[in-house]
Design a protein around this motif. Structure first.
Motif, PDB file in Angstrom:
ATOM      1  N   GLN A  51       0.840  -1.209   0.000  1.00 47.40           N
ATOM      2  CA  GLN A  51       0.000   0.000   0.000  1.00 47.40           C
ATOM      3  C   GLN A  51       0.869   1.250   0.000  1.00 47.40           C
ATOM      4  N   LEU A  52       1.942   1.229   0.779  1.00 45.28           N
ATOM      5  CA  LEU A  52       2.852   2.379   0.839  1.00 45.28           C
ATOM      6  C   LEU A  52       3.546   2.583  -0.510  1.00 45.28           C
ATOM      7  N   ARG A  53       4.006   1.494  -1.130  1.00 45.97           N
ATOM      8  CA  ARG A  53       4.628   1.605  -2.459  1.00 45.97           C
ATOM      9  C   ARG A  53       3.636   2.164  -3.477  1.00 45.97           C
ATOM     10  N   ALA A  54       2.403   1.687  -3.434  1.00 42.81           N
ATOM     11  CA  ALA A  54       1.386   2.163  -4.370  1.00 42.81           C
ATOM     12  C   ALA A  54       1.121   3.651  -4.161  1.00 42.81           C
ATOM     13  N   ARG A  55       1.038   4.080  -2.922  1.00 44.80           N
ATOM     14  CA  ARG A  55       0.819   5.505  -2.640  1.00 44.80           C
ATOM     15  C   ARG A  55       1.990   6.341  -3.167  1.00 44.80           C
ATOM     16  N   ASN A  56       3.202   5.822  -2.982  1.00 46.00           N
ATOM     17  CA  ASN A  56       4.388   6.561  -3.456  1.00 46.00           C
ATOM     18  C   ASN A  56       4.428   6.630  -4.978  1.00 46.00           C
ATOM     19  N   ARG A  57       4.019   5.546  -5.658  1.00 45.73           N
ATOM     20  CA  ARG A  57       3.980   5.562  -7.132  1.00 45.73           C
ATOM     21  C   ARG A  57       2.987   6.613  -7.616  1.00 45.73           C
ATOM     22  N   ARG A  58       1.829   6.690  -6.965  1.00 49.38           N
ATOM     23  CA  ARG A  58       0.820   7.674  -7.364  1.00 49.38           C
ATOM     24  C   ARG A  58       1.330   9.091  -7.155  1.00 49.38           C
ATOM     25  N   LYS A  59       2.105   9.308  -6.087  1.00 50.10           N
ATOM     26  CA  LYS A  59       2.635  10.643  -5.818  1.00 50.10           C
ATOM     27  C   LYS A  59       3.652  11.050  -6.879  1.00 50.10           C
ATOM     28  N   LEU A  60       4.409  10.071  -7.415  1.00 48.14           N
ATOM     29  CA  LEU A  60       5.427  10.377  -8.407  1.00 48.14           C
ATOM     30  C   LEU A  60       4.860  10.630  -9.793  1.00 48.14           C
ATOM     31  N   SER A  61       3.645  10.135 -10.064  1.00 56.99           N
ATOM     32  CA  SER A  61       3.107  10.314 -11.404  1.00 56.99           C
ATOM     33  C   SER A  61       2.331  11.592 -11.562  1.00 56.99           C
TER      34      SER A  61
END
Length: 61
Positions: A51-61
């Motif tokens: 979940q944390l990785r997914a949130r970070n990916r969304r923040k980078l896009s």
């Protein structure tokens, strides 16, 4: 109010805390040979990390 509620950290902080707590609880379960609890807590750690990785990916896009 944003991502923070009740003076607690945001969702990222919650996920980090959940992963850390589940990891420590899994160690305790391992020590006492509670195999199913160990497995479930390991799954909880993996889910919180994902979940944390997914949130970070969304923040980078």
């Amino acid at each position: 109010m944003g991502d923070e509620a009740g003076g607690e950290g945001g969702p990222d902080d919650a996920l980090v805390l959940i992963a850390a707590a589940a990891t420590e609880l899994a160690k305790l379960a391992q020590r006492h040979k509670f195999e199913v609890l160990d497995h479930l807590l390991a799954m909880a750690t993996l889910e919180a990390d994902e979940q944390l990785r997914a949130r970070n990916r969304r923040k980078l896009s």
